[in-house]
Design a protein around this motif. Structure first.
Motif, short mmCIF file in Angstrom:
data_model
loop_
_atom_site.label_atom_id
_atom_site.label_comp_id
_atom_site.label_asym_id
_atom_site.label_seq_id
_atom_site.Cartn_x
_atom_site.Cartn_y
_atom_site.Cartn_z
N SER A 1 0.83 -1.21 0.00
CA SER A 1 0.00 0.00 0.00
C SER A 1 0.86 1.25 0.00
N VAL A 2 1.92 1.26 0.80
CA VAL A 2 2.82 2.43 0.82
C VAL A 2 3.55 2.55 -0.50
N LEU A 3 4.05 1.44 -0.99
CA LEU A 3 4.79 1.47 -2.25
C LEU A 3 3.89 1.89 -3.40
N TYR A 4 2.63 1.52 -3.34
CA TYR A 4 1.68 1.90 -4.39
C TYR A 4 1.56 3.42 -4.49
N LYS A 5 1.57 4.10 -3.35
CA LYS A 5 1.41 5.55 -3.34
C LYS A 5 2.69 6.28 -3.74
N ILE A 6 3.85 5.76 -3.38
CA ILE A 6 5.10 6.49 -3.64
C ILE A 6 5.82 5.93 -4.86
N SER A 7 5.15 5.11 -5.65
CA SER A 7 5.83 4.48 -6.78
C SER A 7 6.30 5.50 -7.82
N PRO B 1 -8.13 -18.53 -7.28
CA PRO B 1 -8.06 -17.15 -7.78
C PRO B 1 -6.95 -16.39 -7.09
N PRO B 2 -6.41 -15.36 -7.74
CA PRO B 2 -5.33 -14.59 -7.11
C PRO B 2 -5.82 -13.84 -5.89
N THR B 3 -4.97 -13.73 -4.91
CA THR B 3 -5.31 -12.98 -3.71
C THR B 3 -5.12 -11.49 -3.95
N ASP B 4 -5.50 -10.71 -2.97
CA ASP B 4 -5.33 -9.27 -3.11
C ASP B 4 -3.85 -8.90 -3.16
N ILE B 5 -3.03 -9.64 -2.46
CA ILE B 5 -1.59 -9.36 -2.50
C ILE B 5 -1.03 -9.66 -3.88
N ASN B 6 -1.48 -10.77 -4.49
CA ASN B 6 -1.03 -11.07 -5.85
C ASN B 6 -1.40 -9.96 -6.82
N SER B 7 -2.62 -9.49 -6.71
CA SER B 7 -3.08 -8.45 -7.64
C SER B 7 -2.32 -7.15 -7.44
N MET B 8 -2.11 -6.74 -6.18
CA MET B 8 -1.39 -5.50 -5.92
C MET B 8 0.06 -5.61 -6.39
N ALA B 9 0.70 -6.74 -6.13
CA ALA B 9 2.09 -6.90 -6.56
C ALA B 9 2.20 -6.91 -8.07
N LEU B 10 1.24 -7.54 -8.73
CA LEU B 10 1.28 -7.59 -10.19
C LEU B 10 1.13 -6.18 -10.78
N GLY B 11 0.22 -5.39 -10.25
CA GLY B 11 0.05 -4.03 -10.74
C GLY B 11 1.24 -3.16 -10.49
N LEU B 12 1.83 -3.27 -9.29
CA LEU B 12 3.01 -2.47 -8.98
C LEU B 12 4.20 -2.88 -9.85
N ARG B 13 4.33 -4.15 -10.13
CA ARG B 13 5.43 -4.59 -10.97
C ARG B 13 5.33 -3.98 -12.37
N GLY B 14 4.11 -3.92 -12.91
CA GLY B 14 3.94 -3.31 -14.22
C GLY B 14 4.26 -1.83 -14.21
N GLN B 15 3.87 -1.12 -13.15
CA GLN B 15 4.18 0.30 -13.08
C GLN B 15 5.69 0.54 -13.00
N MET B 16 6.36 -0.26 -12.21
CA MET B 16 7.80 -0.05 -12.06
C MET B 16 8.54 -0.42 -13.34
N GLU B 17 8.06 -1.39 -14.05
CA GLU B 17 8.72 -1.73 -15.32
C GLU B 17 8.61 -0.59 -16.32
N LYS B 18 7.52 0.16 -16.26
CA LYS B 18 7.39 1.31 -17.14
C LYS B 18 8.35 2.42 -16.75
N ARG B 19 8.66 2.53 -15.46
CA ARG B 19 9.57 3.58 -15.00
C ARG B 19 11.03 3.14 -14.99
N ALA B 20 11.30 1.89 -15.34
CA ALA B 20 12.66 1.37 -15.18
C ALA B 20 13.66 2.16 -16.01
N LYS B 21 13.28 2.58 -17.22
CA LYS B 21 14.25 3.26 -18.08
C LYS B 21 14.54 4.69 -17.59
#
Length: 1646
Positions: free
Chosen positions: A1187-1193, A1221-1241
């Motif tokens: 949750s914290v990482l989601y806000k400061i990503s 089915p995926p848990t809420d943690i799986n879903s949050m981690a998957l979304g955050l991973r996609g956001q960080m991959e976009k910012r990686a460059k």
């Protein structure tokens, strides 16, 4: 004969019976038995008979002498009853000795003779009871034969000889005269008539019983003639019951059919019924006491036992009939009619019930009570269901109520008119009940009795006052029971008399009596409500009943409803069947209800029709359906549009009942949680809460007290699940919806008003109406609901944490968040009515001490009152009209509210400050000032910031929407959009005035914010004193303690409350920094925030983690911008008091290099905490970290090393466990991973890793390749200000720069200047820099490569040209030393980039071309508007902040020329294209001299020097929110014409610290622009690459005409995006060097 041990005459007693006297104990025992026998005890009678038999046996056996026995009995003084027992014992023993020759028989004869002789037993009694033979032997009679003969003669004369004439034909004359006399009896001559009748009986020898029968026949036909009662009384009473009984018994015999001429077959029953007049006669005689009720019951048919058995069969059959409703027989053939249950009836000729009916009509209530009690004792409980009895009871009640009803009748009061006709009599009860049996019941009932109704002693009297209403109606109504439904007129009449009993002022004292209330509730519970279930669809009758029930309190009503649904059906089978029918019909109706508007109206009418009679059953079905199917909630609520208020009130009770039953079942709390998702609320409870909210929103008139009291009861018991109901009520009814997931735009809208929040929320439901909110406010503003609910919810937070039996952390956290969310909603809703809220709110001291609330919760609850009462808001003349409170409180002024109840919440008063001081420990005030504490807790986000950019975006969107609506001919929608746009504009102006007023107030009070408790504030008198106060005071060690106190008692408690408070805490700290608050060290404060507050992520809930993320996001946004942009750091950070390293020397500021080192350390601290959360085994900690990482990503991580660690952990968390089915943690981690991959460059290499790389290069002896072309290839001239140290040597510290342009050192070589800038700028710091006064150790940069290639600095329109050139120079130096050691690669790099840019330009798609063309047009329009605006700013200073002089010295020495888009594309490390001619440029435009540029303010990048050269976004301080800056600058939309673009090229290889004149002189020849661009200027791109996020220094409003949201900046930290409330869109690389441009930094090495 029995002889042995007796019970009374034992052998011991017989042996002691020596003489003629019996033993004393035997005598005493015998006397006691006789006393009991005289009292009528059956046991004593049996014991006495046993004693007599034993005594007779002892005499016959010669154990006791006859004389002794006679003497013993005589001493007892026997009564006739006792003597009969003695004779019975002798007679029984005498029969045992046949022949009369035995000695025992002889002794019995002697006993009889002795008893007669001693006069113990009378001789006449022996003659009546004893055998004649024994009497003759004993000498009692002379001869047995003569005695028998005389006895037979007496019996014949008495029984068989006729002495009177009992047949009319036997004495016609006498009976004829008697009949005439009987018919003429009146009350006047009753005595003479009696005398003549006796004479006729004696003269004609008439049978008196026959005359009595004739008198009864005459009285039967004229019951109103009371003269017959004395006549009947003259006859023997013993014969009257028999004569009357024979008359009744006759109609049950076959003789009745023969007399009537009916032929009756054997075994059948005659159809002749007993006439009602005979029952009335019997009732009249019973009521007057002439005949006993029990004396005639043996003659009635059926008997009590048979009637009880019939009643039981009838009751069971009716229950079976009710149970068969809705059942289908699957074995039945098609088309076969369903089997019906035959319900037996009491019959038309039921004499017992006929007599009961007659007694009721006679008003002889004593006899009625006696008979009904006999029926109940026999087991007949449902006699009142007999239609004639119901009719009789209704008739009696009509007559009893007539006098009192006349006083309240609408007809008699003149409310209604009968048009001259008399009021029609109500229909007969028998007719209303649907039965033809029984007499008709009129209004008075007199017509039902022949000859009128005789007066009865102790009869029921009519009701003439409300005092006698309930006592006299109680018994008849209780007996009538559910039979009241048979007479609707009587039902309405009773309702109309009960209403004034409750509401009439003259009856107020009577209604306050508990006995009266108890009687009324009993009548409603047992009669009125069950009868309502049997009345067929009559809304008028229901409204009459609601007039009575609605006057009662909700607790009384709910008790009545509970009995109605739980008790009436069990006692009355009729009600049970009616409820079964209603339930079956409602079940069928629910199958047809849908969201189809056309059908829904018809179904709503059908539903209302069912609810008129059985509302509880109907709503029980509705609630069950809504709980099971969530898609039915909307249609079901809409289908209640035709339901009466009574039925809606029943619905509110059923909601509470359903909650209580479900929660009170065996499931308990486990049934409240979902079985599918861990810790989630069960579907049934969520659906029920949704239905409750929708129900009360559509029907605001329904009372809420019952539901609120239920929630309070559960909160007192420690349960918090019911808060979900309060949450839905506040959201749907109160309009205070709390969004669980909020994006950045919605969080930013908290700084605006209600209009902005509505626009950002985009709620699907419309706002509730005012009447809806008002009813909820009235319910919550009651003293017994509002404050208890508020306090219990606040206390429930501690109960959940410390007293909960739950062990699962996620459930505990969710429950805690639920309690706090509802508390926030409740405070927001209650505070809308300020006066009412202040009336129920106790003082701050009582909230904290007595009610045990935490200080932050108490201040949060009281903040709306504090803001109104304190001098926070602008005065009325500036803000407009301020809504005044109640008449007692004065309006807000400069001093706040000083009078009235609201004055207690004024923070400026001593009383409030004393209360506030008591909320914290005494040691806290040693380092925390009261001014800071009250300012912090009394202000909100709206007071210190206005989201101008958000307002403008919403206004522009509404403008476009209105234009579109008008084009589509949707005028109504267009007008609505214009109204919303107007409201936003007005609100924006109001918010700006408010923020301006608050900031001015805070600026005047900043000197006292960080003073210790004993330090007095400085006077705010003149300018010199203000300047002195603005300077930082010497650090005494209390600064750190003050910061700790601020964080402990202000920041940390508040940031976890709401999203708004989290953002407020961040902006408040930044505001303290921007205001140059004395004794406030920004770096130390931020360090404590990151090092102290961030670790709390391990022990906070999910909601608090989101708040912490919002807080950190707002803190990291300016820090990241300062890290990437040295000019902005100097302007916004270094120029402030908070960045002074040594408080004693205000000029000793923290350098940018040191700040970058500290920032990297902060990033590491954040990485450690977040990584530990993500790698934890506790899902609770993982969820908080996400949750914290989601806000400061958007601002973390900034470095590739941190990214790799976080990315690897996110990949682990994104993996599913199993096939589920995926848990809420799986879903949050998957979304955050996609956001960080976009910012990686956009991420850069870690500083530590960069150091290690440089160290490796030095250890191997490899030298960085020099730049080729441009300034890098122009020679080896040295600058007088700094020299380039040789490789391996430690560079010298940089010399102190001077402010004057004339004193600036002259450079002889741009290459040397470049190297000096690359290495000298990162030279070792002094001892002061290594360890500053704030305790931070700065890392010593070894060479120019210490600063890694970072994302480009924000280069907005407010940044000066020299600042951007210094950044580019620093980046060029870093690139030359770290990225490419090959000179050839550096030479070829610009050409490759040019080719890529040319290819990108020529090959971009149609969509990009159209977008650039559109943006170019908007840029021209923005340029023309900007020129007009700049005309008024030509002579104004460029910067108004504290760092204006330093910026002038750094950036004012060289002219700032407008940068074209082509130059942005040509940025590369030291290429020849970046060089320019020293004095002249293309198209004849000359460059100003360095001296002139130093004296004139530098021009903006988006405007030519002729337009004033002032920056559009730098006129005001960016930290106070008063200025406006744009991310990406204004170059994209205000670029110069192509003819002037060449003159505004900039050299990006200049030294950061060198003047422009030196750079121009030594740059050498430049490659023409046409080499890479074909001699043509490129059209302006959509937006400038690089720059801060939209808004001011901390997210303020952007400049007008800036880039759209989708044209986000390329450089620096990406802006916040509105897509799903997450981070920004990924930056794009258009082939123009590093993504983001601005400084020509190359992309990071992969």
């Amino acid at each position: 004969m029995w002889v042995g041990e007796g019970r009374f005459l034992t052998e011991q007693r017989v042996g002691a019976w020596g003489g003629e006297s019996a033993p004393e104990d035997l005598v005493e025992e015998a006397k006691k038995l006789l006393e009991k026998l005289a009292a009528g005890e059956d046991a004593a009678r049996r014991d006495w008979q046993c004693l007599c038999y034993e005594l007779s046996t002892r005499v016959a056996s010669k154990s006791v002498k006859a004389a002794s026995a006679s003497k013993f009995l005589k001493s007892l003084e026997l009564s006739p009853t006792a003597c009969e027992s003695v004779i019975d014992a002798i007679s029984i023993l005498g029969e045992q000795f046949p022949g009369h020759k035995a000695s025992e028989w002889t002794r019995l004869k002697d006993l009889v003779a002795t008893l007669v002789k001693d006069d113990v037993v009378a001789a006449l009694l022996f003659k009546q009871l004893l055998d004649p033979a024994l009497l003759a032997a004993a000498g009692v009679i002379p001869d047995q034969v003569s005695f028998d003969k005389r006895l037979r003669k007496l019996n014949t004369d008495q029984v068989y000889r006729q002495q009177k004439f009992n047949l009319l034909r036997e004495e016609t004359e006498g009976y004829a005269k008697a009949i005439v006399l009987i018919g003429s009896i009146t009350a006047v001559d009753v005595e003479s008539s009696i005398s003549n009748m006796l004479s006729l009986i004696g003269y004609f020898d008439l049978d008196p019983n026959r005359i009595l029968s004739l008198v009864l026949d005459a009285f039967e036909k004229d019951l109103g003639n009371v003269a017959f009662f004395p006549v009947i009384a003259r006859f023997k009473r013993a014969f009257l019951p028999h004569i009357l009984g024979f008359k009744l018994q006759f109609f049950n015999s076959p003789d009745a059919a023969s007399v009537s001429g009916e032929e009756v077959e054997p075994g059948s029953v005659s159809s002749v019924v007993t006439p009602a007049s005979l029952f009335h006669l019997a009732a009249a005689l019973v009521c007057h006491g002439l005949v006993g009720l029990r004396e005639i019951l043996p003659y009635l048919s059926p008997s009590l036992e048979d009637l009880a058995a019939l009643g039981k069969r009838r009751h069971d059959a009716m229950k079976a009939d009710a149970a068969a409703v809705g059942k289908v027989n699957l074995n039945a053939t098609a088309g076969a009619a369903p089997e019906k249950v035959e319900v037996p009836t009491f019959g038309e000729d039921n004499q017992l019930l006929g007599l009961l009916e007659a007694l009721i009509r006679m008003r002889g209530w004593d006899a009625v009570t006696e008979l009904t009690s006999l029926l109940k004792d026999a087991g007949c409980l449902n006699a009142s269901t007999h239609p004639p009895i119901r009719a009789a009871l209704c008739e009696v009640l009509h007559s009893l109520l007539e006098p009192l009803y006349a006083t309240v009748s609408p007809l008699n009061l003149g409310i209604t008119s009968t048009s001259g006709s008399s009021s029609p009599a109500p229909p007969s009860a028998a007719t209303t009940a649907g039965s033809g049996a029984g007499p008709a019941a009129g209004a008075t009932g007199s017509s039902s009795l022949p000859g009128g109704r005789p007066k009865v002693p102790n009869a029921l009297k009519p009701v003439t006052s409300f005092k006698d209403l309930l006592p006299r109606l109680a018994e008849p109504l209780e007996m009538l029971g559910t039979g009241l439904h048979s007479d609707v007129h009587l039902f309405v009449k009773i309702c109309r008399m009960l209403h004034p009993l409750i509401k009439a002022p003259e009856n107020s004292s009577l209604w306050e009596q508990e006995a009266v209330q108890s009687q009324l509730l009993h009548v409603l519970r047992t009669v009125m409500l069950p009868s309502m279930s049997l009345i067929d669809c009559n809304p008028g009758v229901m409204m009459e009943l609601w007039q009575v029930v609605g006057c009662l309190s909700f607790s009384m009503r709910y008790r009545l409803y509970a009995t109605w649904i739980g008790g009436a059906g069990k006692t009355s089978p009729e009600v049970l069947k009616a409820e079964a029918v209603a339930s079956h019909e409602m079940k069928q109706l629910l199958k047809r209800i849908s969201s189809d508007k056309k059908k829904l109206k018809h179904d709503a009418r059908m539903l209302a029709r069912l609810s008129h009679s059985n509302p509880l059953i109907v709503f029980d079905r509705i609630i069950a359906n809504a709980v099971s199917y969530d898609n039915q909630i909307g249609p079901l609520v809409e289908s209640l549009s035709f339901v009466t208020p009574f039925a809606l009130d029943c619905a509110s009770f059923m909601l509470v009942r359903h909650l209580r039953l479900e929660m009170g079942s065996g499931a308990g709390k486990a049934g409240m949680m979902s079985k599918k998702f861990e810790g989630a609320v069960a579907d049934w409870f969520r659906n029920l809460a949704t239905f409750i909210g929708a129900f009360y929103r559509n029907h605001p008139t329904v009372e809420l007290q019952g539901l609120l009291q239920f929630v309070l009861e559960k909160l007192n018991a420690g349960s918090s699940w019911e808060l979900i109901i309060i949450k839905d009520l506040l959201a749907k009814v109160g309009g205070c919806e709390y969004l669980e997931q909020q994006n950045d735009e919605q969080v930013a809208a908290y700084a605006g008003g209600e209009a902005l929040r509505r626009e950002t929320t985009l709620a699907s439901d419309k706002e509730p109406k005012k009447v809806v909110r008002r009813r909820l406010q009235e319910a919550l503003q009651q003293p017994e609901t509002g404050l208890p609910l508020l306090v219990l919810i606040a206390q429930q937070r501690d109960v959940v944490l410390y007293h909960s039996e739950q062990k699962e952390l996620k459930i505990i956290g969710d429950t805690f968040d639920r309690c706090h969310t509802v508390l926030v909603q409740l405070v927001e809703f209650l505070s809308k009515q300020r006066d009412a809220y202040g009336a129920i709110m106790p003082s701050l001291r009582r909230l904290c001490q007595d009610l045990r609330l935490e200080p932050q919760i108490a201040l949060f609850v009281a903040r709306p009152l504090i803001r109104f009462a304190s001098p926070i808001l602008p005065p009325p003349e500036e803000k407009g009209k301020v809504k005044s409170g109640s008449g007692n409180s004065s309006s807000s002024s400069s001093a706040g509210v000083t009078e009235g109840p609201m004055a207690a919440w004024n923070v400026a008063t001593t009383d409030f400050r004393d209360q506030a001081r008591s909320t914290l420990p005494a040691e806290a005030w040693q380092h925390l000032s009261m001014d800071l504490y009250t300012i912090f807790w009394s202000h909100t986000l709206q007071d210190i910031h206005t989201p101008q950019d958000l307002y403008e975006r919403k206004i522009n969107a509404l403008r476009r929407q209105a234009d579109k609506d008008y084009r589509d001919n949707m005028r109504k929608e267009g007008r609505q959009a214009e109204q919303r746009m107007t409201a936003l504009k007005a609100e924006l102006a109001s918010q700006q005035r408010q923020v301006k007023h608050v900031l001015e107030t805070l600026a005047g009070a900043k000197a006292t914010l960080f003073q210790s408790a004993g330090q007095a504030p400085e006077a705010d008198a003149g300018g010199e004193e203000k300047e002195a106060a603005a300077k930082p005071a010497p650090s005494t060690g209390s600064t750190a303690a003050s910061l700790e106190a601020l964080l402990q008692h202000c920041i940390a408690p508040r940031l976890y409350l709401t999203e708004e408070d989290a953002l407020f805490c961040a902006r408040f700290l930044l505001l303290l920094h921007s205001m140059d608050t004395p004794n406030f060290n920004t770096i130390e404060c931020i360090d404590k925030v990151i090092c102290s507050l961030l670790p709390t992520v391990f022990c906070i809930t999910d909601r608090e983690a989101k708040n912490l993320g919002i807080f950190l996001q707002a803190i990291l946004e300016p820090l990241t911008r300062w890290y990437y942009s040295k000019p902005q750091y100097r302007k916004e950070a270094e120029a402030k008091v908070g960045f002074v390293k040594n408080p004693e020397k205000s000029s000793d500021k923290m350098s940018h290099a040191v700040f970058r080192t500290i920032f990297a350390r902060w990033q590491g601290s954040i990485l450690n905490s977040i990584y530990q959360c993500l790698s934890s085994s506790e899902k609770f900690e993982q969820r908080s970290g996400l949750s914290v990482l989601y806000k400061i990503s958007a601002y973390f991580p900034c470095f590739t090393g941190s990214y790799q660690k976080i990315h690897a952990q996110l990949e682990e968390l994104a993996k599913k466990d199993g096939d589920g089915p995926p848990t809420d943690i799986n879903s949050m981690a998957l979304g955050l991973r996609g956001q960080m991959e976009k910012r990686a460059k956009d991420m850069t290499q870690d500083p530590q890793e960069k150091k290690s790389t440089t160290a490796k290069l030095k250890s191997t002896g490899t030298k960085p390749a020099p730049k080729t072309g441009g300034a890098a290839a122009s020679g080896g001239g040295k600058s007088s200000g700094a020299s380039s140290p040789s490789p391996g040597k430690k560079p010298l510290p940089p010399t102190k720069r001077k402010d004057s342009a004339s004193d600036a050192p002259k450079a002889t070589s741009s290459a040397a200047s470049s190297k000096a800038a690359a290495k000298g700028s990162s030279s070792p710091t002094t001892s002061t820099e290594k360890k500053s006064s704030d305790g931070f150790k700065s890392q010593d940069p070894k060479d120019g490569t210490t600063s890694p290639p970072l994302p480009p600095p924000p280069s907005g329109g407010e940044a000066s040209s020299s600042s951007s050139k210094r950044d580019r120079k620093r980046s060029a130096a870093a690139m030359s030393s770290s990225t490419s050691p090959s000179a050839d690669a550096q030479t070829k790099a610009p050409k490759g980039r040019a080719d890529r840019e040319k290819k990108d330009k020529d090959g971009r798609g149609k969509e990009r071309a159209e977008r650039e063309e559109r943006d170019g047009d908007s840029g021209d329009r923005g340029k023309s508007r900007g020129r007009e605006k700049e005309k008024s700013k030509e002579d104004k200073p460029r910067d108004g902040g504290a760092g204006a002089s330093s910026r002038a010295s750094d950036s004012g020495k060289s002219s700032s020329r407008k940068r074209s888009v082509s130059e942005k594309g040509d940025r590369g490390g030291g290429s020849t294209r970046d060089s320019e001619p020293p004095a002249k440029v293309s198209r004849g435009h000359e460059v100003e001299s360095s001296t002139e540029k130093a004296r004139s303010p530098p021009p903006s990048r988006g405007r030519s020097p002729s337009n004033g050269g002032a920056s559009a976004g730098s006129a005001k301080s960016p930290l106070t929110g008063s200025g406006s800056q744009r991310q990406g600058g204004s170059a994209s939309q205000q670029s110069p014409p192509p003819a002037q673009s060449g003159a505004r090229k900039r050299d990006r290889s200049d030294d950061l610290d060198g003047p422009r004149s030196q750079r121009v002189a030594d740059d050498g020849p430049k490659r023409p622009r046409s080499d890479s661009r074909g001699g043509q200027d490129l059209p302006p791109l959509r937006s400038a690459r690089g720059g801060p996020p939209p808004g001011d220094g901390f997210g303020g409003p952007p400049m007008r005409g800036g880039p759209r949201r989708d044209d986000g900046p390329r450089g620096g930290p990406p802006p916040q995006s509105s897509r799903r409330g997450h981070g920004p869109p990924p930056p794009r690389n258009l082939g123009m060097g590093r993504p983001g441009g601005g400084g020509g930094r190359p992309p990071p090495r992969r």
